[in-house]
Write a protein that holds these residues in place. Structure first.
Motif, short mmCIF file in Angstrom:
data_model
loop_
_atom_site.label_atom_id
_atom_site.label_comp_id
_atom_site.label_asym_id
_atom_site.label_seq_id
_atom_site.Cartn_x
_atom_site.Cartn_y
_atom_site.Cartn_z
N LEU A 10 0.82 -1.21 0.00
CA LEU A 10 0.00 0.00 0.00
C LEU A 10 0.86 1.26 0.00
CD1 LEU A 10 -2.82 -1.09 2.48
CD2 LEU A 10 -3.01 -0.80 -0.01
N GLU A 11 2.00 1.23 0.67
CA GLU A 11 2.89 2.40 0.67
C GLU A 11 3.45 2.65 -0.73
OE1 GLU A 11 3.41 4.70 2.79
OE2 GLU A 11 2.25 3.80 4.41
N GLY A 61 -2.34 -6.08 -9.64
CA GLY A 61 -2.02 -5.18 -8.55
C GLY A 61 -3.20 -4.30 -8.19
N GLU A 62 -3.89 -3.79 -9.20
CA GLU A 62 -5.07 -2.96 -8.95
C GLU A 62 -6.14 -3.75 -8.21
OE1 GLU A 62 -6.29 -1.47 -12.72
OE2 GLU A 62 -4.61 -0.06 -12.91
N VAL A 66 -7.78 -3.60 -2.93
CA VAL A 66 -8.94 -3.77 -2.05
C VAL A 66 -8.62 -4.77 -0.94
CG1 VAL A 66 -11.34 -4.56 -1.90
CG2 VAL A 66 -10.58 -3.18 -3.86
N TYR A 67 -8.01 -5.89 -1.32
CA TYR A 67 -7.71 -6.93 -0.33
C TYR A 67 -6.64 -6.46 0.66
CZ TYR A 67 -10.22 -9.84 -3.67
OH TYR A 67 -11.17 -10.36 -4.50
N ALA A 68 -5.66 -5.73 0.18
CA ALA A 68 -4.61 -5.24 1.07
C ALA A 68 -5.18 -4.28 2.10
CB ALA A 68 -3.51 -4.55 0.25
N LEU A 132 -19.93 1.12 5.32
CA LEU A 132 -20.41 -0.11 4.70
C LEU A 132 -19.25 -1.01 4.29
CD1 LEU A 132 -23.35 1.37 2.63
CD2 LEU A 132 -23.54 -0.21 4.54
N ARG A 133 -18.14 -0.41 3.86
CA ARG A 133 -16.96 -1.22 3.54
C ARG A 133 -16.41 -1.91 4.79
NH1 ARG A 133 -15.86 2.87 -0.37
NH2 ARG A 133 -14.72 4.13 1.15
N GLN A 134 -16.38 -1.17 5.91
CA GLN A 134 -15.92 -1.77 7.17
C GLN A 134 -16.86 -2.87 7.63
OE1 GLN A 134 -14.27 0.92 10.24
NE2 GLN A 134 -14.71 2.56 8.81
#
Length: 287
Positions: A10-11, A61-62, A66-68, A132-134
């Motif tokens: 993510l960094e 990678g894109e 989301v999973y990361a 909602l994502r959380q």
């Protein structure tokens, strides 16, 4: 999977290069390269195309972004909650949109501490999409939102049938202040009031807009329960013949996480709504 691999990934995405990510994480570029190689080996795919300009995501990678994010958020939530506070059996994770934090969420939190004292409480205030994502990744047990999404296993319960009404300060009824109550409201508002589609003053947070009008004058749309005390006292008045807009509140949770404690917490919430006390923002000394 090593959570540091997801953080490193993510960094790199945020900063666009392995060099910048290494500087941010205070490690060598060699260590960053090794982490990327290890992550790509575990996933059996290439995540970045690396060149002199930096690092560009591949389609894989894109997809992994989301999973990361989910991995890191879930890990951080576990670190916050564990070990459990001494004397508590578990934790309730409750979310709510910013405009609902007072008074509904405050009243619910107070009632939960009284009626389910064996459970610690974590309250998350944010925008509907983030909440909602959380909820989807399991960081939240339930959340209150204005515009729910629907997916398999999700329970959506309309909690309140509320309206947005236009009110004004009698002594200074202008200017018109636009409050962003979401995409659905924007579409309905602009169709019904095209002359007010481009307001000179606008806010994306209802409580702040209300305080602005109370202090400076103007008119705008607010939830009925929130402004009722101001209407009753004469501080504000309804704008005659102004259209009204439906704006219900929904309780959303995953049926996979349903439990007797959660159902008890929802019963507490329904009782809070039924009691229906003073919902004003309590910012005006005249109330």
């Amino acid at each position: 999977m090593d959570i540091d691999l997801a953080r490193t990934f993510l960094e790199i995405v945020r900063h666009g290069s392995l060099v910048a990510a290494a500087d941010k994480l205070h490690v060598t570029q060699t260590a960053i390269t090794a982490r990327v190689q290890k992550l790509e080996s575990q996933l059996d795919c290439t995540l970045f195309v690396r060149n002199r300009a930096g690092a560009r995501l591949t389609p894989n990678g894109e997809a992994f972004v989301v999973y990361a994010n989910q991995l890191v958020q879930t890990w951080e939530a576990a670190r916050r909650d564990l070990p459990l506070p001494e004397g508590y059996r578990n934790v309730l994770h409750i979310g709510g949109e910013v405009s609902l934090c007072s008074p509904l969420l405050l009243s619910w939190a107070k009632a939960l501490r009284t009626q389910i004292p064996a459970y610690a409480l974590r309250m998350e205030i944010g925008n509907g999409a983030d909440l909602l994502r959380q909820l989807e990744i399991g960081v939240l047990d339930a959340t209150l939102v204005f515009q729910p999404e629907y997916w398999p296993g999700l329970q959506v319960e309309q909690l309140l049938e509320e309206k947005l009404i236009q009110v004004r300060l009698p002594t200074q009824p202008t200017p018109y202040v636009y409050i962003d109550w979401g995409a659905d409201f924007r579409r309905q508002h602009d169709a019904a009031l095209p002359d007010k589609a481009k307001a000179a003053v606008s806010f994306n947070l209802g409580p702040v807009a209300l305080q602005y009008i109370l202090e400076n004058g103007g008119s705008g749309y607010f939830r009925t329960r929130v402004v009722q005390s101001y209407l009753d006292s004469g501080v504000l008045e309804r704008v005659p013949r102004a259209p009204e807009f439906n704006y219900p509140t929904y309780l959303v949770y995953s049926r996979d996480r349903e439990s007797s404690i959660l159902q008890q917490a929802f019963d507490v919430l329904r009782q809070v709504v039924k009691d229906d006390g003073d919902w004003s923002q309590r910012w005006d000394p005249m109330i």
